[in-house]
Structures are given as C-alpha cells and as structure tokens.
Write an enzyme that holds these catalytic residues in place. Structure first.
Site, PDB file in Angstrom:
ATOM      1  N   LYS A 146      14.136 -46.678  18.783  1.00 53.46           N
ATOM      2  CA  LYS A 146      14.146 -45.278  19.138  1.00 53.46           C
ATOM      3  C   LYS A 146      13.695 -44.185  17.818  1.00 53.46           C
ATOM      4  O   LYS A 146      14.831 -43.930  17.266  1.00 53.46           O
ATOM      5  CB  LYS A 146      14.299 -44.095  20.240  1.00 53.46           C
TER       6      LYS A 146
ATOM      7  N   SER B  76      10.030 -47.956  19.698  1.00 54.39           N
ATOM      8  CA  SER B  76      10.117 -46.842  20.625  1.00 54.39           C
ATOM      9  C   SER B  76      10.109 -45.350  19.845  1.00 54.39           C
ATOM     10  O   SER B  76      11.173 -45.412  18.675  1.00 54.39           O
ATOM     11  CB  SER B  76       9.976 -46.018  21.852  1.00 54.39           C
TER      12      SER B  76
END
Length: 364
Positions: A158, A225
C-alpha cells in the site's frame, strides 16, 4: 513461529465480527495478528473511505480483545483494496503468528513486513520511489527469514497517491509531480511494482522514461494498492521457508489475459495442490484459502483478437469493467465470490493480464 490464515466476510462497511469470531473461538489471539489484506465495498477511487472504515473497525477489535497498545496496533499492516464490482464479496484475509507445529522438512508460509522511507509526492512515478520500495522489500525479506528471492511468491503493498494538498506541498518546496491527481493511483501502483521487481531480481532498475510507459517490464508476484491514508510504502511479503511450521503454503502464477482461468489453477498448483489438467472448483476440496489477483484493461483494446469497448465507456470506468469481469472468472474458478481482485495492474504481470497468488491449506 507458524503462520495461521483465515478468510472472513465483511458484512457491512464497519464490520469486523469475522476477526472477533476467529479470536473468540481460539484460532489465534488478538496479539498474534500480524497483518490483514481485504476488499471493501466502496468505489475503489481516491475518495473511497470504506478502506479507512474497515481499517478502523479491525484495529478496534485488536485493541478491545488484545493487550497491545493503540500505538502497537497502529503498526500492524492492513492493506485495503476498495471496490467489489460484479460478484466480488467484501472480505478480509487475516494473518497471525502462533506456535502450531508443522512438518520440519517441508516449506511453509512465512511473512515479513516493512515500511519504506517516506515517499514524497515528487517521488511518485520516478526512480526515487522505485529505489525506496526496493529497499523496503529487501527489509521485508529479512523479516521473513527468506534469503532466496525465488521463495517469495507475493508482495502486497500500500503506497501513497497524490492529493491536491500534497501536490501543493511539493510545489512549495520547488518540485513538480509526475502525473495528475486522478492518474496517481495507477502510477503509484506501477512504480511500486517496479521496485518489487528490482528487489527480487525479476527486472533491472528501470530508466526514468520506462516507468509507467514500458509495459513489457513487470513483476509476477506484485499486488500494489494505494490510498490517501499513508505516506510510506507498506510492505507485506509472503513466501515459503523450510521448517517454518504451520499448514499453509503459497504459490503464484499469471493470468495472460482476463479470461485465463488456467493461470489461476497454475498458481494453486504452484502453491502445492495437485489438480487435474482441466481443473474445476470442486477439485480444490476446500483446501484453497484465497486467491489474490491483479488485473487491468488491455490498452490495446483487444481480448483474444476481439474488440473491447471498456476503454471507450464514459459512464463506467474501465477499472470497474475489468475488476467485475476478472472477479467473475476467478469466482467461477475457485467456487467462491470472496476473492481478492484489484485493478491498476500496471507493471504487475503481463499487459492485459496480471499476477495470481494462491494460499492453500496443506493440513490433514
């Protein structure tokens, strides 16, 4: 210590009852939880706050049912991917460390985590971000006790993306940014994937002009992500290590395109399950914990020689088309709509396809 894995359904945007149930029935304790990877039901965009709501809900359960401080729980990596288009069910895969034994002579699942140095807005889409991510991936390998990059099968990350405020901050320091705010999710993901590939020796350090442009270079184990909620690369690295203990093993493959169901079964075989040549979901016999898949609309607007129109659709973004289509293929392959499918797969698997990671339960 061995790794325990559980997949739980998310019943509403702030639901973490599945995590609480696992803890209360003794599958693992709250203090043994080391990471969460989940799908939430928002729009999957920059303003998808369901990711933050799920993050808060899961951390509240760990605080309520465990002994760790709020500061300690805040350091547990939780990677949330927004958007459950089509048949995808909101869910989370929980990872915990415990003392359960396993065969000493067999490779089993291990996990390492790391945080990168701060990623500045002006780093996104540029070599500086590739280098910072690569350094963090190497730290995560060390944390997992893995020395051979071939034993790494999944790197979930992330990373930050751009906001109006962060772009303004960069300009105040005399720097420009590599892309527009609404393009930054894909650019952040793609740059991160290149960092993973560099760290694991899949690719050489790319030139600045190749980043997010040369789609022939990619990592086969990356799932990246990004979101507004952090300013570092958050790394969760999974692989296999002899004598790790536990029942779980991980493997990977690639989908060559959005219809490549065989790529999903190849990943499951790579994880350790024996399947017939023409496999079906019934052949999994409950041994698959979950699959993690990245996908992307093919920018050539072709699928097996047929014209595709998702890139021309002004009403529904092509990310939502691609996620729904691949989600349906994956749910059919594994017989379960609670499957992790994420878009913005630039530099993650071959162009028009994407990496597939499978975790299986090899216990009796």
């Amino acid at each position: 210590m061995a790794i325990e894995v559980a997949k739980v359904e998310i019943k509403s945007v702030q639901d973490a009852s599945g995590l609480a149930d696992c803890i209360n029935k003794g599958q693992f304790t709250a203090d043994q939880v080391i990471g969460v990877i989940g799908k939430t039901e928002g729009n999957g965009g920059v303003n998808d706050y369901t990711r933050i709501l799920s993050d808060q809900a899961f951390r509240r359960v760990l605080l309520k049912l465990g002994k760790r401080s709020e500061l300690e729980i805040g350091k547990v990596p939780m990677v949330w991917s927004g958007g459950c288009d089509g048949v995808i069910t909101p869910h989370a895969t929980i990872f915990a460390r415990n003392d359960k034994k396993g065969p000493a002579d067999q490779s089993r699942l291990v996990i390492g985590t790391a945080l990168s140095a701060e990623i500045l807005p002006e780093d996104i889409g540029r070599p500086a971000m590739v280098e910072k991510v690569a350094a963090a991936v190497r730290l995560a390998m060390q944390d997992a006790g893995i020395t051979d990059p071939a034993d790494v099968h999944y790197v979930q990350t992330k990373t930050p993306l751009l906001t109006v405020d962060s772009v303004r901050a960069a300009k105040s320091r005399g720097h420009d940014v590599a892309c527009e705010v609404h393009d930054s999710m894909g650019v952040s993901n793609g740059t991160t994937a290149l960092g993973i590939g560099v760290a694991l020796g899949e690719i050489k350090m790319p030139r600045a002009e190749q980043i997010c442009r040369d789609l022939d270079i990619f990592s086969s184990v990356s799932s990246c992500s990004s979101g507004v909620e952090l300013d570092q690369a958050q790394i969760v690295l999974l692989g296999n290590k002899p004598g790790a203990g536990g029942r779980y093993r991980i493997g990977h493959g690639v989908m060559k395109d959005a219809l490549d169901m065989d790529g999903i079964y190849d990943a499951i075989r790579n994880a350790g399950l024996t399947l017939p040549e023409r496999a079906r979901s019934e052949d999994l016999k409950g041994k698959l914990v979950n699959c993690f898949i990245k996908c992307e609309a093919d920018h050539r607007a072709k699928l097996r020689g047929r014209r595709q129109i998702m890139l021309d659709d002004s009403d529904v973004h092509h990310h939502r088309h691609a996620k729904a289509a691949v989600g349906a293929v994956a749910a059919t392959a594994i017989g379960d709509p609670a499957v992790f499918v994420s878009v913005d797969a630039m530099h993650q698997g071959p162009h028009g396809g994407g990496p597939v990671i499978a975790i299986v339960d090899l216990g009796e």
